[in-house]
Design a protein around this motif. Structure first.
Motif, PDB file in Angstrom:
ATOM      1  N   LEU A  33      35.058  78.470 -54.884  1.00  0.00           N
ATOM      2  CA  LEU A  33      33.678  78.834 -54.584  1.00  0.00           C
ATOM      3  C   LEU A  33      33.575  79.445 -53.191  1.00  0.00           C
ATOM      4  O   LEU A  33      34.541  79.500 -52.444  1.00  0.00           O
ATOM      5  CB  LEU A  33      32.783  77.595 -54.682  1.00  0.00           C
ATOM      6  CG  LEU A  33      32.734  76.901 -56.048  1.00  0.00           C
ATOM      7  CD1 LEU A  33      31.850  75.660 -55.972  1.00  0.00           C
ATOM      8  CD2 LEU A  33      32.227  77.848 -57.118  1.00  0.00           C
ATOM      9  N   ILE A  34      32.377  79.897 -52.862  1.00  0.00           N
ATOM     10  CA  ILE A  34      32.122  80.529 -51.566  1.00  0.00           C
ATOM     11  C   ILE A  34      31.078  79.703 -50.822  1.00  0.00           C
ATOM     12  O   ILE A  34      30.008  79.400 -51.377  1.00  0.00           O
ATOM     13  CB  ILE A  34      31.599  81.965 -51.752  1.00  0.00           C
ATOM     14  CG1 ILE A  34      32.638  82.804 -52.499  1.00  0.00           C
ATOM     15  CG2 ILE A  34      31.260  82.602 -50.405  1.00  0.00           C
ATOM     16  CD1 ILE A  34      32.067  84.070 -53.111  1.00  0.00           C
ATOM     17  N   ARG A  35      31.383  79.340 -49.608  1.00  0.00           N
ATOM     18  CA  ARG A  35      30.465  78.532 -48.809  1.00  0.00           C
ATOM     19  C   ARG A  35      29.545  79.438 -47.987  1.00  0.00           C
ATOM     20  O   ARG A  35      29.983  80.442 -47.420  1.00  0.00           O
ATOM     21  CB  ARG A  35      31.231  77.605 -47.872  1.00  0.00           C
ATOM     22  CG  ARG A  35      30.363  76.599 -47.107  1.00  0.00           C
ATOM     23  CD  ARG A  35      31.240  75.659 -46.300  1.00  0.00           C
ATOM     24  NE  ARG A  35      30.476  74.570 -45.703  1.00  0.00           N
ATOM     25  CZ  ARG A  35      30.003  74.596 -44.444  1.00  0.00           C
ATOM     26  NH1 ARG A  35      30.229  75.647 -43.658  1.00  0.00           N
ATOM     27  NH2 ARG A  35      29.323  73.569 -43.972  1.00  0.00           N
ATOM     28  N   LEU A  36      28.273  79.062 -47.937  1.00  0.00           N
ATOM     29  CA  LEU A  36      27.301  79.714 -47.078  1.00  0.00           C
ATOM     30  C   LEU A  36      26.901  78.732 -45.986  1.00  0.00           C
ATOM     31  O   LEU A  36      26.801  77.528 -46.230  1.00  0.00           O
ATOM     32  CB  LEU A  36      26.063  80.150 -47.872  1.00  0.00           C
ATOM     33  CG  LEU A  36      26.307  81.106 -49.043  1.00  0.00           C
ATOM     34  CD1 LEU A  36      24.989  81.389 -49.771  1.00  0.00           C
ATOM     35  CD2 LEU A  36      26.934  82.414 -48.563  1.00  0.00           C
ATOM     36  N   ALA A  37      26.682  79.230 -44.784  1.00  0.00           N
ATOM     37  CA  ALA A  37      26.309  78.379 -43.664  1.00  0.00           C
ATOM     38  C   ALA A  37      25.158  79.030 -42.909  1.00  0.00           C
ATOM     39  O   ALA A  37      24.861  80.217 -43.097  1.00  0.00           O
ATOM     40  CB  ALA A  37      27.507  78.163 -42.741  1.00  0.00           C
ATOM     41  N   LEU A  38      24.530  78.258 -42.042  1.00  0.00           N
ATOM     42  CA  LEU A  38      23.421  78.763 -41.236  1.00  0.00           C
ATOM     43  C   LEU A  38      23.887  79.016 -39.808  1.00  0.00           C
ATOM     44  O   LEU A  38      24.566  78.174 -39.208  1.00  0.00           O
ATOM     45  CB  LEU A  38      22.261  77.766 -41.210  1.00  0.00           C
ATOM     46  CG  LEU A  38      21.386  77.647 -42.446  1.00  0.00           C
ATOM     47  CD1 LEU A  38      20.258  76.652 -42.179  1.00  0.00           C
ATOM     48  CD2 LEU A  38      20.823  78.992 -42.859  1.00  0.00           C
ATOM     49  N   SER A  39      23.512  80.170 -39.269  1.00  0.00           N
ATOM     50  CA  SER A  39      23.774  80.454 -37.873  1.00  0.00           C
ATOM     51  C   SER A  39      22.754  79.686 -37.030  1.00  0.00           C
ATOM     52  O   SER A  39      21.774  79.149 -37.571  1.00  0.00           O
ATOM     53  CB  SER A  39      23.638  81.960 -37.608  1.00  0.00           C
ATOM     54  OG  SER A  39      22.277  82.352 -37.705  1.00  0.00           O
ATOM     55  N   PRO A  40      22.944  79.586 -35.713  1.00  0.00           N
ATOM     56  CA  PRO A  40      21.991  78.860 -34.874  1.00  0.00           C
ATOM     57  C   PRO A  40      20.554  79.374 -34.983  1.00  0.00           C
ATOM     58  O   PRO A  40      19.606  78.606 -34.782  1.00  0.00           O
ATOM     59  CB  PRO A  40      22.550  79.068 -33.462  1.00  0.00           C
ATOM     60  CG  PRO A  40      24.022  79.222 -33.676  1.00  0.00           C
ATOM     61  CD  PRO A  40      24.139  80.005 -34.952  1.00  0.00           C
TER      62      PRO A  40
END
Length: 227
Positions: free
Chosen positions: A16-23
């Motif tokens: 799968l592909i992980r998505l993250a939040l920038s600051p």
């Protein structure tokens, strides 16, 4: 195991592909799953992602527990770029480790001796050349008539050559089983995301040429790594 926030299907995290939040709350791809903090996982294709519309924002809002977030319009393109870089970086690392044979004669020798575990072709490789190498591979595995053939990548020889740091690389053969498994994993994630028509639309833009170089990081990767 992780669950895709869009399809709700479970799969190993490496697929799968992980998505993250920038600051500042921007949703960014984190394909190497190294960014700190909460993440969201997707296993859909780029076309499915871009067709998800408002659903994507809703599921990501739940995944990130109501945090203020902003989804870039080119999220699909950013994910594709990072997946391509990740796959080509893997090829570069395996080549430096001595796990990749290049050149028709060397690949044929590896194939006929049973030492070939994965065969790759640039998108502009000739059918005749690819066919000869595949035949040598089948002979070495005692699988003549099986139809086994190499994998054609959605990149031309110029980009494949940049990834390996050599000139005019048209074909590449993985000669180590574990290296082939690592490479195939990275390639499968990339190819799944861009979809089944990927080999018919190879790209060779200046930005993609740069992204093929293992020593340079894209802006998206630098932002994600700083999360």
């Amino acid at each position: 195991m992780r669950t895709c926030v869009l399809s709700r299907e479970e799969a190993p995290r490496d697929g799968l592909i992980r998505l993250a939040l920038s600051p500042d709350g921007e949703v960014l791809p984190d394909v190497r799953a190294k960014a700190p903090g909460r993440g969201a996982w997707i296993g859909v294709t780029r076309a499915e992602l871009e067709a998800s519309g408002k659903k994507l924002k809703g599921v990501l809002a739940r995944a990130f527990k109501g945090a203020e977030l902003r989804i870039p319009e080119d999220l699909g393109a950013r994910i594709e770029e990072q997946l391509q870089r990740n796959a080509l970086d893997r090829l570069g690392l395996e080549f430096k480790a001595g796990n990749i044979a290049i050149g028709g004669d060397r690949i044929q020798e590896a194939g006929r001796s049973g030492r070939l575990h994965l065969l790759l072709h640039a998108s502009d490789a000739s059918e005749d050349g690819a066919r000869k190498l595949a035949q040598a591979w089948r002979v070495g595995l005692d699988e003549e008539g099986s139809g086994r053939k190499g994998l054609t990548l959605p990149i031309p020889r110029t980009i494949l050559s940049l990834a390996l740091g050599r000139e005019n690389v048209v074909h590449a053969g993985l000669t180590d089983a574990k290296a082939a498994a690592r490479t195939r994993e990275a390639l499968d994630r990339w190819l799944h995301f861009i979809g089944p028509d990927s080999t018919s639309r190879p790209c060779e833009t200046a930005s993609q040429g740069a992204s093929a170089l293992p020593s340079e990081a894209s802006d998206d990767e630098r932002q994600t790594e700083g999360l």
